[in-house]
Design an enzyme around this catalytic site. Structure first.
Site, mmCIF file in Angstrom:
data_model
loop_
_atom_site.group_PDB
_atom_site.id
_atom_site.type_symbol
_atom_site.label_atom_id
_atom_site.label_comp_id
_atom_site.label_asym_id
_atom_site.label_seq_id
_atom_site.Cartn_x
_atom_site.Cartn_y
_atom_site.Cartn_z
ATOM 1 N N SER A 62 8.738 -0.497 3.407
ATOM 2 C CA SER A 62 8.994 -0.116 2.018
ATOM 3 C C SER A 62 9.251 1.382 1.945
ATOM 4 O O SER A 62 8.867 2.146 2.842
ATOM 5 C CB SER A 62 7.778 -0.460 1.149
ATOM 6 O OG SER A 62 7.865 0.114 -0.141
ATOM 7 N N TYR A 99 -1.287 -0.218 -1.057
ATOM 8 C CA TYR A 99 0.047 -0.722 -0.721
ATOM 9 C C TYR A 99 0.767 0.263 0.200
ATOM 10 O O TYR A 99 1.363 -0.138 1.206
ATOM 11 C CB TYR A 99 0.847 -0.944 -1.999
ATOM 12 C CG TYR A 99 2.230 -1.492 -1.768
ATOM 13 C CD1 TYR A 99 2.412 -2.841 -1.462
ATOM 14 C CD2 TYR A 99 3.359 -0.680 -1.834
ATOM 15 C CE1 TYR A 99 3.683 -3.359 -1.238
ATOM 16 C CE2 TYR A 99 4.628 -1.178 -1.619
ATOM 17 C CZ TYR A 99 4.783 -2.527 -1.324
ATOM 18 O OH TYR A 99 6.049 -3.032 -1.102
#
Length: 267
Positions: free
Chosen positions: A139, A152
């Protein structure tokens, strides 16, 4: 079937996983998908022209990984050319407000699930090497830590590290290891709330922040290019490219921007 290339994709019931499945199937690959959402997988299979394979399993279950890949290999005529470690979940909000269950679930799916997938994939990818590939979904949050998404971000930095480490470890086998680093993608995940204590969707925060939302097809195209190219990390979308540029060339400005935009998701 044995001469037809085969890709197995976790998180294949929706979003990025579904887009990758459709893209590779459209280029004559045999596609297998894994997910905990049986209905979502059925939707992906319906969207794929021709035959495909689906296996419901949880990426946190190491033994289930072996069962899924063994079954897919058999269905694919004894070969797996690419395993796409794509399954993942979002988690936002202040670390102080994240629950223990939320933290553990995010770590288990996003990080342990990728490690388990790599372990299970190795013997299959060695059979089709050189040129086989482990493709991890990281990501833009793995480029610079995102305020309001510390857990995250940690998992996606971890996925990036796994990619780099296995690129070194598996070079002797002729296995390519790659990852995708997308920004915000237009999938059902961004319509979810970032944590249990929030009633604000991730999508609304992205729009509020003036960030772009990238179509899943762009990620699928990037996945194809990553599998067939030489780039270790593939940035997808303007957010990811800007973050990579700023973190490398303007670290002070990047830090300032991160602090200014660090209102935690869900607060």
């Amino acid at each position: 079937m044995a001469d037809r290339k085969a890709i197995f994709i976790t998180g294949g019931g929706s979003g990025i996983g579904r887009a990758i499945a459709e893209y590779f199937a459209g280029r004559s690959w045999f596609v297998g998908i894994g997910d905990i959402d049986a209905g979502g997988m059925a939707g992906t299979q319906a969207a794929i022209a021709g035959d495909s394979f689906a296996k419901r399993f949880d990426v946190r279950d190491r033994a289930a990984w072996d069962e899924a890949l063994d079954a897919f290999s058999a269905a694919a005529g004894g070969r797996i050319d690419v395993v796409a470690n794509n399954a993942g979940i979002p988690l936002g909000g202040s670390l102080a407000d994240n629950t223990t269950d939320e933290i553990e679930r995010c770590l288990d799916i996003n990080l342990k699930g990728v490690l388990f997938g790599a372990q299970a994939a190795l013997p299959h990818l060695r059979k089709t090497a050189p040129g086989s590939c482990l493709l991890n979904t990281a990501s833009a949050a793995g480029i610079y830590g995102t305020g309001g998404a510390s857990v995250y971000s940690a998992t996606k930095f971890g996925v990036r590290a796994i990619t780099e480490a296995l690129d070194a470890e598996w070079a002797e086998f002729g296995i390519e290891v790659r990852d995708l680093m997308p920004g915000f993608i237009d999938t059902p995940l961004i319509d979810r709330t970032p944590n249990q204590g929030s009633n604000e969707s991730i999508r609304s925060r992205v729009i509020e922040g003036g960030l772009e939302i990238t179509p899943p097809l762009e990620v699928a195209q990037a996945a194809w290019d990553a599998v067939h190219g030489q780039r270790l990390h593939t940035l997808v979308g303007k957010t990811a490219r800007r973050a990579a540029f700023a973190s490398r060339w303007m670290p002070g400005k990047m830090r300032k921007m991160a602090r200014q935009s660090s209102r935690p998701l869900g607060n």
